[in-house]
Design an enzyme around this catalytic site. Structure first.
Site, PDB file in Angstrom:
ATOM      1  N   HIS A  43     120.884  49.095  52.148  1.00 46.84           N
ATOM      2  CA  HIS A  43     121.054  48.701  50.744  1.00 46.84           C
ATOM      3  C   HIS A  43     121.276  49.967  49.924  1.00 46.84           C
ATOM      4  CE1 HIS A  43     119.630  45.857  47.296  1.00 46.84           C
ATOM      5  NE2 HIS A  43     120.419  46.811  46.816  1.00 46.84           N
ATOM      6  N   GLU A  70     123.935  45.389  51.844  1.00 45.68           N
ATOM      7  CA  GLU A  70     123.546  44.579  50.702  1.00 45.68           C
ATOM      8  C   GLU A  70     123.510  45.439  49.447  1.00 45.68           C
ATOM      9  OE1 GLU A  70     119.793  42.941  51.976  1.00 45.68           O
ATOM     10  OE2 GLU A  70     118.671  44.637  51.150  1.00 45.68           O
ATOM     11  N   HIS A 190     112.708  39.673  52.168  1.00 47.57           N
ATOM     12  CA  HIS A 190     111.914  40.356  51.147  1.00 47.57           C
ATOM     13  C   HIS A 190     110.437  40.009  51.341  1.00 47.57           C
ATOM     14  CE1 HIS A 190     112.250  43.028  47.649  1.00 47.57           C
ATOM     15  NE2 HIS A 190     111.027  42.599  47.413  1.00 47.57           N
TER      16      HIS A 190
END
Length: 237
Positions: A43, A70, A190
């Site tokens: 990310h 991401e 998450h």
């Protein structure tokens, strides 16, 4: 089978704290694959406080499983993804100064933008996933945007798990069922951990992929990376 994609951002955070190349992000990614992970997630953020854009470029030819990038599709991120062409891109509505992801897209309010960006990535042959809260309307909205998958933001499940796991999982089951009903693939991520992953997967066994980083790196401090990945794969059996 639900795939485990290891997010290696925290490895880069540790490296960046001292400069140099220790720990080696590229080697850790390869080790994760060797130990059984079926994907690698990164990310990159604009401030490059952990994964850097150049890391993404260097990782691409090394990864033999699925590479998932991401982030918020600002122009620099979009250009990077179109250059590297990973297997999957996950669109996350992060602010430039946000510590970590803390909500999903409003796929209704942002439909025009998301439809355009999904089309650009899909034209390049990149599977596109949209990060959403466990809300049926947001899932259905992602389908209308042209996404291939949604990734459910699982922090609310993780934070409520110990108090009442049945209540915590309920909206996720509903959202997951909506994704399946409208033909979307399903990812989740998450704050999933060895504490809560097994039950989540047990209740939603049609998950395509979970993306886990922080908990894996924390557990690896005690168990080692190889054993940690083995334990997470076991939780997904």
């Amino acid at each position: 089978m639900t795939k485990l994609s290891v997010n290696i951002n925290k490895v880069a955070t540790l490296r960046n704290a001292r400069g140099g190349n220790n720990p080696d992000v590229e080697r850790v990614a390869q080790d994760c694959e060797m130990f059984g992970a079926q994907g690698i997630t990164v990310h990159p953020r604009p401030d490059e406080r952990h994964i850097r854009y150049q890391d993404v470029r260097l990782l691409k030819p090394l990864i033999t499983t699925e590479f998932n990038i991401e982030g918020n599709p600002i122009p620099s991120f979009t250009d990077l993804v179109l250059e590297v062409k990973p297997k999957q891109v996950t669109l996350v509505p992060d602010g430039h100064d946000q510590l970590t992801s803390n909500h999903g897209w409003d796929t209704i309010e942002n439909r025009v933008f998301l439809t355009d960006i999904c089309a650009r990535f899909k034209e390049a042959g990149i599977r596109t996933s949209i990060f959403v809260d466990p809300d049926v309307k947001m899932v259905e909205g992602a389908k209308l945007c042209g996404a291939d998958r949604v990734e459910l933001y699982t922090e609310p499940y993780a934070s409520g798990y110990l108090a009442d796991r049945e209540a915590a999982i309920a909206p996720f089951v509903e959202a997951a069922q909506a994704a399946r009903d409208c033909g979307l693939g399903l990812n989740a991520g998450h704050d999933l951990s060895l504490v809560n992953l097994y039950y989540f997967h047990q209740q939603i066994p049609w998950l395509d992929e979970v993306s886990i980083g922080h908990a894996i790196i924390c557990d690896a401090l005690y168990m080692g990376l190889r054993e940690t990945i083995r334990q997470y794969l076991k939780a997904l059996e």
